[in-house]
Design a protein around this motif. Structure first.
Motif, mmCIF file in Angstrom:
data_model
loop_
_atom_site.group_PDB
_atom_site.id
_atom_site.type_symbol
_atom_site.label_atom_id
_atom_site.label_comp_id
_atom_site.label_asym_id
_atom_site.label_seq_id
_atom_site.Cartn_x
_atom_site.Cartn_y
_atom_site.Cartn_z
ATOM 1 N N LEU A 210 0.832 -1.205 0.000
ATOM 2 C CA LEU A 210 0.000 0.000 0.000
ATOM 3 C C LEU A 210 0.866 1.254 0.000
ATOM 4 C CD1 LEU A 210 -2.917 1.104 0.198
ATOM 5 C CD2 LEU A 210 -2.616 1.137 2.693
ATOM 6 N N SER A 211 0.637 2.118 -0.980
ATOM 7 C CA SER A 211 1.377 3.377 -1.065
ATOM 8 C C SER A 211 0.444 4.544 -0.753
ATOM 9 C CB SER A 211 1.980 3.552 -2.468
ATOM 10 O OG SER A 211 0.947 3.721 -3.427
ATOM 11 N N LYS A 221 -11.189 5.826 1.901
ATOM 12 C CA LYS A 221 -10.879 4.500 1.375
ATOM 13 C C LYS A 221 -9.400 4.361 1.028
ATOM 14 C CE LYS A 221 -15.258 3.079 -0.798
ATOM 15 N NZ LYS A 221 -15.873 2.617 -2.063
ATOM 16 N N VAL A 222 -8.937 3.113 1.043
ATOM 17 C CA VAL A 222 -7.642 2.790 0.453
ATOM 18 C C VAL A 222 -7.926 1.898 -0.748
ATOM 19 C CG1 VAL A 222 -6.344 2.986 2.603
ATOM 20 C CG2 VAL A 222 -7.298 0.771 1.962
ATOM 21 N N ILE A 224 -6.404 -0.951 -3.492
ATOM 22 C CA ILE A 224 -5.360 -1.962 -3.631
ATOM 23 C C ILE A 224 -5.015 -2.110 -5.109
ATOM 24 C CG2 ILE A 224 -4.771 -4.391 -3.231
ATOM 25 C CD1 ILE A 224 -6.873 -4.186 -0.885
ATOM 26 N N ARG A 225 -3.892 -1.504 -5.480
ATOM 27 C CA ARG A 225 -3.435 -1.564 -6.870
ATOM 28 C C ARG A 225 -2.160 -2.386 -7.027
ATOM 29 N NH1 ARG A 225 -5.762 3.753 -6.830
ATOM 30 N NH2 ARG A 225 -7.283 3.950 -8.528
ATOM 31 N N GLN A 226 -1.513 -2.696 -5.918
ATOM 32 C CA GLN A 226 -0.311 -3.509 -5.998
ATOM 33 C C GLN A 226 -0.116 -4.278 -4.696
ATOM 34 O OE1 GLN A 226 3.274 -1.114 -6.376
ATOM 35 N NE2 GLN A 226 3.228 -0.494 -4.245
ATOM 36 N N THR A 227 0.615 -5.356 -4.781
ATOM 37 C CA THR A 227 1.041 -6.095 -3.599
ATOM 38 C C THR A 227 2.556 -6.227 -3.664
ATOM 39 O OG1 THR A 227 0.838 -8.254 -4.690
ATOM 40 C CG2 THR A 227 -1.107 -7.421 -3.518
ATOM 41 N N ILE A 228 3.152 -6.489 -2.515
ATOM 42 C CA ILE A 228 4.583 -6.790 -2.468
ATOM 43 C C ILE A 228 4.731 -8.168 -1.851
ATOM 44 C CG2 ILE A 228 6.827 -6.185 -1.478
ATOM 45 C CD1 ILE A 228 6.029 -3.278 -1.530
ATOM 46 N N THR A 229 5.424 -9.034 -2.568
ATOM 47 C CA THR A 229 5.678 -10.380 -2.069
ATOM 48 C C THR A 229 7.174 -10.625 -2.024
ATOM 49 O OG1 THR A 229 5.335 -11.173 -4.332
ATOM 50 C CG2 THR A 229 3.491 -11.387 -2.802
ATOM 51 N N GLU A 230 7.562 -11.647 -1.273
ATOM 52 C CA GLU A 230 8.982 -11.949 -1.098
ATOM 53 C C GLU A 230 9.249 -13.407 -1.414
ATOM 54 O OE1 GLU A 230 12.318 -13.650 1.147
ATOM 55 O OE2 GLU A 230 10.219 -13.860 1.744
ATOM 56 N N PRO A 279 11.620 5.438 -0.780
ATOM 57 C CA PRO A 279 11.552 5.628 -2.240
ATOM 58 C C PRO A 279 10.292 5.081 -2.886
ATOM 59 C CG PRO A 279 13.122 3.899 -1.666
ATOM 60 C CD PRO A 279 12.739 4.579 -0.383
ATOM 61 N N HIS A 280 9.647 4.114 -2.263
ATOM 62 C CA HIS A 280 8.433 3.529 -2.853
ATOM 63 C C HIS A 280 7.161 4.186 -2.323
ATOM 64 C CE1 HIS A 280 11.003 0.519 -4.621
ATOM 65 N NE2 HIS A 280 11.430 0.119 -3.431
ATOM 66 N N ASN A 281 7.331 5.208 -1.457
ATOM 67 C CA ASN A 281 6.194 5.954 -0.919
ATOM 68 C C ASN A 281 5.191 5.039 -0.212
ATOM 69 O OD1 ASN A 281 4.860 8.405 -0.449
ATOM 70 N ND2 ASN A 281 3.552 8.166 -2.257
ATOM 71 N N LEU A 282 5.724 4.072 0.541
ATOM 72 C CA LEU A 282 4.880 3.087 1.203
ATOM 73 C C LEU A 282 4.254 3.639 2.473
ATOM 74 C CD1 LEU A 282 7.206 -0.044 0.856
ATOM 75 C CD2 LEU A 282 5.234 0.569 -0.576
ATOM 76 N N VAL A 283 3.042 3.215 2.745
ATOM 77 C CA VAL A 283 2.364 3.622 3.976
ATOM 78 C C VAL A 283 3.040 2.962 5.177
ATOM 79 C CG1 VAL A 283 0.184 3.515 5.260
ATOM 80 C CG2 VAL A 283 0.170 3.978 2.792
ATOM 81 N N PHE A 284 3.369 1.688 5.032
ATOM 82 C CA PHE A 284 3.991 0.936 6.121
ATOM 83 C C PHE A 284 5.420 0.565 5.718
ATOM 84 C CE2 PHE A 284 -0.575 -0.187 5.979
ATOM 85 C CZ PHE A 284 -0.971 0.459 7.140
#
Length: 372
Positions: A210-211, A221-222, A224-230, A279-284
């Motif tokens: 979440l950015s 509202k938020v 969801i346009r992307q997820t980050i996985t590892e 740099p990714h402007n992440l919320v968390f």
């Protein structure tokens, strides 16, 4: 040596290459799929012809399972799978399948050898993980049939273990509030992501991705346009298709307040440290402005659960807790389904079918107060 590209039913292109005969006199035909343009199919076909002419492509009996899996990774998986999926498959092959089965000639691989492999791996891995190994090998061997390395897929004769469905554990309202209280004290860095999971039911990968561009305080509202996985220590940004509408999740009042405080802190840091901090402007993000490691989020949750003397649950169970609380409050399953991002309401109903009696009891209680 002859080859021809064609258009598939799904609109992509493939090619079939006639590559002579093998030592048994059987015609060797190689097929490759998944090209977006006919020019890409022609280019790949030309490269393959060159590899065959150089003698870099092995067709004979001496081709081992290990050599074939390497070939499959390089010639199918890397171009046809998502980066995270490719990384996972590569790890399974390099760490497990290749060391255990790699020495066996591909054409001599037998179901009993796979059965022995499953039994051996079950000593250290879960049934679900071993079944996943089975699926990866099955896919690779299906492609080996298409490429005429082998005539049949021996995984069809093997019996992988049946995964044991993991019991769903949830926290009730009182327990969830206690967890959030302790998390605020014990882990201020990870408290916001735990709080957001409890208040939205979002998946860990959705929260990680979440950015601030996808937080709309005006609508509450938020999106969801992307997820980050590892996978294997690498992070992958997975964006939704352009033609797919992003899921919007309405914020609770308290979560909205928390995010507004986080945004003010983020803006203040940007003024001092510049955009390079996050740099990714992440919320968390973590204290260094980097992506939160999934394992660190889990460890933070476990510490809080222990400190609060609460049942040991997974991070994903916060999502289940969120849904369970809503359903027990008689919120329509369609609303819950949309909030969780389930493709169909039936997924929600099947996942939480154990609540049917409880929800029906609530409905009857309402009727008791209405009907004479």
């Amino acid at each position: 040596m002859a080859g021809y590209p064609k258009k598939d039913k799904n609109g992509t292109y493939y090619f079939v290459l006639e590559a002579g005969t093998d030592s048994y006199g059987k015609r060797k035909r190689i097929k490759r799929r998944g090209f977006k343009k006919i020019s890409e199919a022609k280019g790949a076909m030309a490269e393959l012809m060159l590899e065959i002419q150089k003698g870099n492509l092995v067709f004979e009996n001496k081709l081992s399972v290990g050599d074939y899996l390497e070939y499959w990774l390089e010639n199918y998986a890397v171009t046809n799978l998502k980066p995270k999926t490719f990384a996972e498959y590569k790890k399974i092959i390099k760490t497990h399948l290749h060391p255990s089965l790699g020495h066996i000639p591909l054409r001599e691989l037998k179901p009993i050898e796979l059965q022995n492999y499953y039994r051996e791996k079950l000593q250290s891995l879960s049934a679900q993980t071993v079944t996943h190994h089975h699926r990866v090998l099955s896919k690779a061997l299906n492609d080996a049939i298409d490429w005429e390395f082998i005539n049949k897929n021996v995984t069809k004769g093997a019996k992988p273990p049946k995964p044991v469905k993991q019991e769903m554990k949830t926290l009730n309202v009182e327990q969830l509030n206690e967890l959030l209280k302790i998390a605020k004290e014990k882990t201020p860095v990870y408290f916001p992501v735990i709080y957001a999971a409890a208040h939205t039911g979002m998946r860990k990968s959705e929260l990680m991705g979440l950015s601030w561009d996808n937080v709309d305080f005006a609508t509450g509202k938020v999106y969801i346009r992307q997820t980050i996985t590892e996978a294997n220590g690498k992070y992958f940004f997975n964006t939704i298709p352009k033609n797919e509408k992003p899921r919007g999740v309405r914020l609770t009042l308290e979560l909205s307040k928390l995010l507004q405080r986080l945004k003010a802190e983020s803006d203040h840091r940007d003024e001092i440290l510049g955009a390079s901090f996050n740099p990714h402007n992440l919320v968390f993000c973590n204290t260094k402005g980097s992506i939160m490691a999934p394992s660190e989020i889990t460890r933070a949750l476990k510490r809080c659960l222990s400190a609060a003397n609460l049942p040991d649950i997974r991070f994903h169970d916060l999502r289940h807790s969120h849904a369970t609380i809503l359903l027990k409050e008689n919120v329509h399953p369609k609303i819950v389904s949309a909030r969780l991002g389930h493709s169909k309401i039936q997924v929600t109903m099947d996942t939480y079918s154990h609540l049917t009696d409880s929800i029906e009891g609530i409905a009857v209680d309402h009727l008791n107060g209405l009907l004479e």
